[in-house]
Scaffold this active site. Structure first.
Site, PDB file in Angstrom:
ATOM      1  N   ARG A 172       0.823  -1.215   0.000  1.00 60.73           N
ATOM      2  CA  ARG A 172       0.000   0.000   0.000  1.00 60.73           C
ATOM      3  C   ARG A 172       0.855   1.262   0.000  1.00 60.73           C
ATOM      4  O   ARG A 172       0.393   2.318  -0.359  1.00 60.73           O
ATOM      5  CB  ARG A 172      -0.850   0.043   1.274  1.00 60.73           C
ATOM      6  CG  ARG A 172      -1.973  -0.922   1.322  1.00 60.73           C
ATOM      7  CD  ARG A 172      -2.513  -1.013   2.751  1.00 60.73           C
ATOM      8  NE  ARG A 172      -3.025   0.257   3.255  1.00 60.73           N
ATOM      9  CZ  ARG A 172      -4.268   0.660   3.127  1.00 60.73           C
ATOM     10  NH1 ARG A 172      -5.129  -0.095   2.504  1.00 60.73           N
ATOM     11  NH2 ARG A 172      -4.658   1.805   3.628  1.00 60.73           N
ATOM     12  N   ARG A 176       8.486   6.988  -3.960  1.00 60.17           N
ATOM     13  CA  ARG A 176       8.533   7.941  -5.084  1.00 60.17           C
ATOM     14  C   ARG A 176       9.871   8.632  -5.193  1.00 60.17           C
ATOM     15  O   ARG A 176      10.423   9.041  -4.184  1.00 60.17           O
ATOM     16  CB  ARG A 176       7.499   9.037  -4.850  1.00 60.17           C
ATOM     17  CG  ARG A 176       6.140   8.623  -5.224  1.00 60.17           C
ATOM     18  CD  ARG A 176       5.261   9.855  -5.312  1.00 60.17           C
ATOM     19  NE  ARG A 176       3.926   9.385  -5.045  1.00 60.17           N
ATOM     20  CZ  ARG A 176       3.173   9.833  -4.066  1.00 60.17           C
ATOM     21  NH1 ARG A 176       3.587  10.812  -3.289  1.00 60.17           N
ATOM     22  NH2 ARG A 176       1.983   9.320  -3.880  1.00 60.17           N
ATOM     23  N   ARG A 252      -7.361  -6.828  14.428  1.00 62.02           N
ATOM     24  CA  ARG A 252      -6.731  -5.836  15.294  1.00 62.02           C
ATOM     25  C   ARG A 252      -7.793  -4.826  15.694  1.00 62.02           C
ATOM     26  O   ARG A 252      -8.674  -4.483  14.899  1.00 62.02           O
ATOM     27  CB  ARG A 252      -5.600  -5.103  14.563  1.00 62.02           C
ATOM     28  CG  ARG A 252      -4.466  -5.993  14.185  1.00 62.02           C
ATOM     29  CD  ARG A 252      -3.696  -6.491  15.376  1.00 62.02           C
ATOM     30  NE  ARG A 252      -2.842  -5.464  15.961  1.00 62.02           N
ATOM     31  CZ  ARG A 252      -2.233  -5.610  17.134  1.00 62.02           C
ATOM     32  NH1 ARG A 252      -2.409  -6.715  17.860  1.00 62.02           N
ATOM     33  NH2 ARG A 252      -1.453  -4.648  17.598  1.00 62.02           N
ATOM     34  N   ARG A 284      -0.234   6.829  15.951  1.00 58.50           N
ATOM     35  CA  ARG A 284      -0.314   8.166  15.365  1.00 58.50           C
ATOM     36  C   ARG A 284      -1.173   9.102  16.195  1.00 58.50           C
ATOM     37  O   ARG A 284      -1.968   8.670  17.026  1.00 58.50           O
ATOM     38  CB  ARG A 284      -0.824   8.113  13.925  1.00 58.50           C
ATOM     39  CG  ARG A 284      -2.100   7.349  13.732  1.00 58.50           C
ATOM     40  CD  ARG A 284      -2.353   7.126  12.222  1.00 58.50           C
ATOM     41  NE  ARG A 284      -3.345   6.094  12.029  1.00 58.50           N
ATOM     42  CZ  ARG A 284      -3.566   5.469  10.881  1.00 58.50           C
ATOM     43  NH1 ARG A 284      -2.880   5.779   9.818  1.00 58.50           N
ATOM     44  NH2 ARG A 284      -4.482   4.533  10.789  1.00 58.50           N
ATOM     45  N   GLU A 304      -3.913   7.092  18.713  1.00 59.52           N
ATOM     46  CA  GLU A 304      -4.454   5.797  18.273  1.00 59.52           C
ATOM     47  C   GLU A 304      -3.561   4.659  18.780  1.00 59.52           C
ATOM     48  O   GLU A 304      -2.386   4.606  18.432  1.00 59.52           O
ATOM     49  CB  GLU A 304      -4.469   5.835  16.744  1.00 59.52           C
ATOM     50  CG  GLU A 304      -5.291   4.782  16.103  1.00 59.52           C
ATOM     51  CD  GLU A 304      -5.390   5.022  14.587  1.00 59.52           C
ATOM     52  OE1 GLU A 304      -5.766   6.135  14.162  1.00 59.52           O
ATOM     53  OE2 GLU A 304      -5.085   4.082  13.849  1.00 59.52           O
ATOM     54  N   TYR A 352      -9.127  -6.018   4.028  1.00 59.23           N
ATOM     55  CA  TYR A 352      -8.671  -4.687   4.397  1.00 59.23           C
ATOM     56  C   TYR A 352      -9.046  -3.713   3.264  1.00 59.23           C
ATOM     57  O   TYR A 352      -8.293  -3.492   2.342  1.00 59.23           O
ATOM     58  CB  TYR A 352      -7.155  -4.789   4.590  1.00 59.23           C
ATOM     59  CG  TYR A 352      -6.399  -3.595   5.105  1.00 59.23           C
ATOM     60  CD1 TYR A 352      -7.027  -2.496   5.633  1.00 59.23           C
ATOM     61  CD2 TYR A 352      -5.007  -3.606   5.077  1.00 59.23           C
ATOM     62  CE1 TYR A 352      -6.288  -1.433   6.117  1.00 59.23           C
ATOM     63  CE2 TYR A 352      -4.266  -2.548   5.552  1.00 59.23           C
ATOM     64  CZ  TYR A 352      -4.912  -1.464   6.065  1.00 59.23           C
ATOM     65  OH  TYR A 352      -4.157  -0.421   6.522  1.00 59.23           O
ATOM     66  N   ASP A 354     -10.360  -0.092   1.570  1.00 58.17           N
ATOM     67  CA  ASP A 354     -10.516   1.359   1.697  1.00 58.17           C
ATOM     68  C   ASP A 354     -11.976   1.695   1.400  1.00 58.17           C
ATOM     69  O   ASP A 354     -12.701   0.894   0.820  1.00 58.17           O
ATOM     70  CB  ASP A 354      -9.616   2.080   0.692  1.00 58.17           C
ATOM     71  CG  ASP A 354      -8.156   2.046   1.120  1.00 58.17           C
ATOM     72  OD1 ASP A 354      -7.899   1.954   2.326  1.00 58.17           O
ATOM     73  OD2 ASP A 354      -7.281   2.095   0.236  1.00 58.17           O
TER      74      ASP A 354
HETATM   75  N1  UDP Z   1       3.494   1.903   7.520  1.00 56.35           N
HETATM   76  C1  UDP Z   1       4.749   2.054   8.062  1.00 56.35           C
HETATM   77  N2  UDP Z   1       5.128   3.279   8.525  1.00 56.35           N
HETATM   78  C2  UDP Z   1       4.306   4.354   8.488  1.00 56.35           C
HETATM   79  C3  UDP Z   1       3.020   4.200   7.913  1.00 56.35           C
HETATM   80  C4  UDP Z   1       2.636   2.958   7.450  1.00 56.35           C
HETATM   81  O1  UDP Z   1       5.508   1.111   8.132  1.00 56.35           O
HETATM   82  O2  UDP Z   1       4.703   5.436   8.937  1.00 56.35           O
HETATM   83  C5  UDP Z   1       3.091   0.560   7.033  1.00 56.35           C
HETATM   84  C6  UDP Z   1       2.465  -0.287   8.128  1.00 56.35           C
HETATM   85  O3  UDP Z   1       2.864  -1.627   7.916  1.00 56.35           O
HETATM   86  C7  UDP Z   1       0.987  -0.134   7.876  1.00 56.35           C
HETATM   87  C8  UDP Z   1       0.934  -0.059   6.359  1.00 56.35           C
HETATM   88  O4  UDP Z   1       2.123   0.656   6.011  1.00 56.35           O
HETATM   89  O5  UDP Z   1       0.255  -1.208   8.381  1.00 56.35           O
HETATM   90  C9  UDP Z   1      -0.300   0.664   5.814  1.00 56.35           C
HETATM   91  O6  UDP Z   1      -0.392   1.909   6.447  1.00 56.35           O
HETATM   92  P1  UDP Z   1      -1.553   2.942   6.194  1.00 56.35           P
HETATM   93  O7  UDP Z   1      -1.264   4.126   7.063  1.00 56.35           O
HETATM   94  O8  UDP Z   1      -1.655   3.158   4.745  1.00 56.35           O
HETATM   95  O9  UDP Z   1      -2.833   2.161   6.664  1.00 56.35           O
HETATM   96  P2  UDP Z   1      -4.109   2.568   7.509  1.00 56.35           P
HETATM   97  O10 UDP Z   1      -3.840   2.037   8.869  1.00 56.35           O
HETATM   98  O11 UDP Z   1      -4.232   4.046   7.497  1.00 56.35           O
HETATM   99  O12 UDP Z   1      -5.237   1.851   6.832  1.00 56.35           O
END
Ligand code: UDP
Length: 370
Positions: A172, A176, A252, A284, A304, A352, A354
């Site tokens: 995901r 870049r 989770r 976060r 969170e 999972y 979106d």
């Molecule tokens: N991830 C990470 N570091 C970050 C943000 C995300 O390693 O700072 C990884 C982590 O494994 C996470 C995955 O990317 O489960 C997807 O994160 P995202 O924030 O896209 O998912 P959300 O929890 O918002 O659905």
């Protein structure tokens, strides 16, 4: 006696889109939800002039033009672009992994320099698929970024070692070679100007809604109340539907700690800050007003905390590892045999998703069940 075409379990996005499409063609729908409000996890509530995302940050993004046009019927979207920041110890990095991140990490300027740096560090998979998340991350960005920005965050998010998680989770995250902090690659992005709840309210117009009503209890008392339905759409946990007869699927859950800071107008300067080190227990902090460019006095922040789901908690993320996917496949076989029952949504499909994918799946589901 009340007779409905559909009983819809779950007033979240999947159930609401389904209900909307069905009522539009003259079907009657009763929608039940065990929570005291509609909208599932996209529920927002306006408090002190700020739309608070009660179940964590929800940022709408899609490349599916039909889905984007669909949601415009119910609300206007603002031009929010998600550009989160990651904090590791006392260092601050831009996300997703892009030239801003790399130049801060290594003091480099050009894409060519960065490519060479990553090339010199990264794990070579010799054309093979990564076997787990750690391999996937090391082969994408190398150990410096993995250690500071991925490992700690991922292990607290999922409560598992990165070697025991599927590579798909990290797919995901874009990498870049441009100075572009937009987290998503999608064509369309934004936040509904009046919050998400309004969308679901409009989707549910024309349906009957009963809150504080769990299916497990309702199904036993409905006939006594004279309530009947032709078909069931179930968007709750698929393993719960079958009384966990094949065992528990793992999820989770998240705990949210929200604070209103009356005398603070701008706590962190951005909507989302990820805390990537293992030692900080939350993943976060979101500052809700920045989702809507809100200049009002005071601010809401939410920390969170992820943890393993146990019965009674809200399930947020399915843990799509091999064990759970195999178990889900068995539940899904049972689901196919259920007469006049449709399973849908993140919990019914153990996926999972979106928000845009949920809407797409719900619209497809309606088309498949005309
Ligand atoms: N991830 C990470 N570091 C970050 C943000 C995300 O390693 O700072 C990884 C982590 O494994 C996470 C995955 O990317 O489960 C997807 O994160 P995202 O924030 O896209 O998912 P959300 O929890 O918002 O659905």
């Amino acid at each position: 006696m009340k007779h409905y075409d559909y009983l819809i379990v779950g007033a979240g996005l999947f159930g609401a889109v389904f209900a909307h499409e069905k009522t539009k063609i003259g079907k009657s729908c009763l929608v039940i939800d065990k929570r005291p409000h509609i909208a599932g996890n996209i529920y927002t509530e306006k408090e002190n002039d700020i739309n608070v995302h009660k179940y964590g940050a929800h940022i709408f993004h899609t490349s599916d033009k039909e889905v984007w046009d669909y949601v415009q019927q119910f609300t206007e979207f603002n031009n929010f672009v998600n550009s989160p920041v990651a904090v590791y110890k006392d260092e601050l990095y831009n996300l997703p992994f892009n030239m801003n991140t790399f130049s801060k990490m290594w003091g480099l300027k050009t894409p060519e320099e960065v490519r060479k740096k990553i090339e010199s560090q990264k794990l070579d998979l010799n054309g093979q698929e990564a076997e787990n998340l750690e391999q996937q991350a090391l082969s994408l960005v190398g150990p410096d970024i993995y250690t500071k920005l991925i490992k700690g965050y991922t292990e607290k998010q999922w409560g598992r070692d990165c070697k025991d998680l599927p590579a798909s989770i990290i797919k995901r995250l874009p990498v870049r070679y441009t100075y572009d902090n937009n987290y998503f690659n999608d064509r369309f992005q934004g936040i509904p100007v009046d919050g998400y709840t309004v969308i679901v309210e409009k989707l549910l117009e024309g349906s009957e809604v009963r809150l504080n009503t769990s299916y497990q209890e309702f199904k036993n008392s409905a006939a006594d109340e004279g309530i009947f339905w032709e078909k069931l759409l179930y968007t709750g946990m698929i393993d719960e539907y079958f009384d966990y007869t094949l065992g528990h699927l793992e999820y989770r859950t998240l705990k949210f700690e929200t604070e209103y800071l009356e005398n603070e107008d701008n706590y962190q300067g951005v909507a989302v800050v990820n805390y990537t080190e293992r030692e900080i227990p939350y993943t976060r902090i979101i500052e809700h007003k920045h989702f809507e460019f809100n200049k009002c006095k005071g601010t809401y922040i939410t920390r969170e905390y992820p943890s393993e789901w146990t019965p009674g908690a809200e399930p947020y993320y399915p843990v799509n590892n091999e064990r759970n996917n195999e178990l889900f496949a068995k539940y899904n076989e049972l689901a196919q045999k259920e007469k006049d029952v449709i399973f849908g949504g993140r919990l019914g499909g153990y996926k999972y998703y979106d928000m845009d994918k949920v809407i797409r799946a719900a619209l497809d589901c309606v088309r498949d069940n005309l």
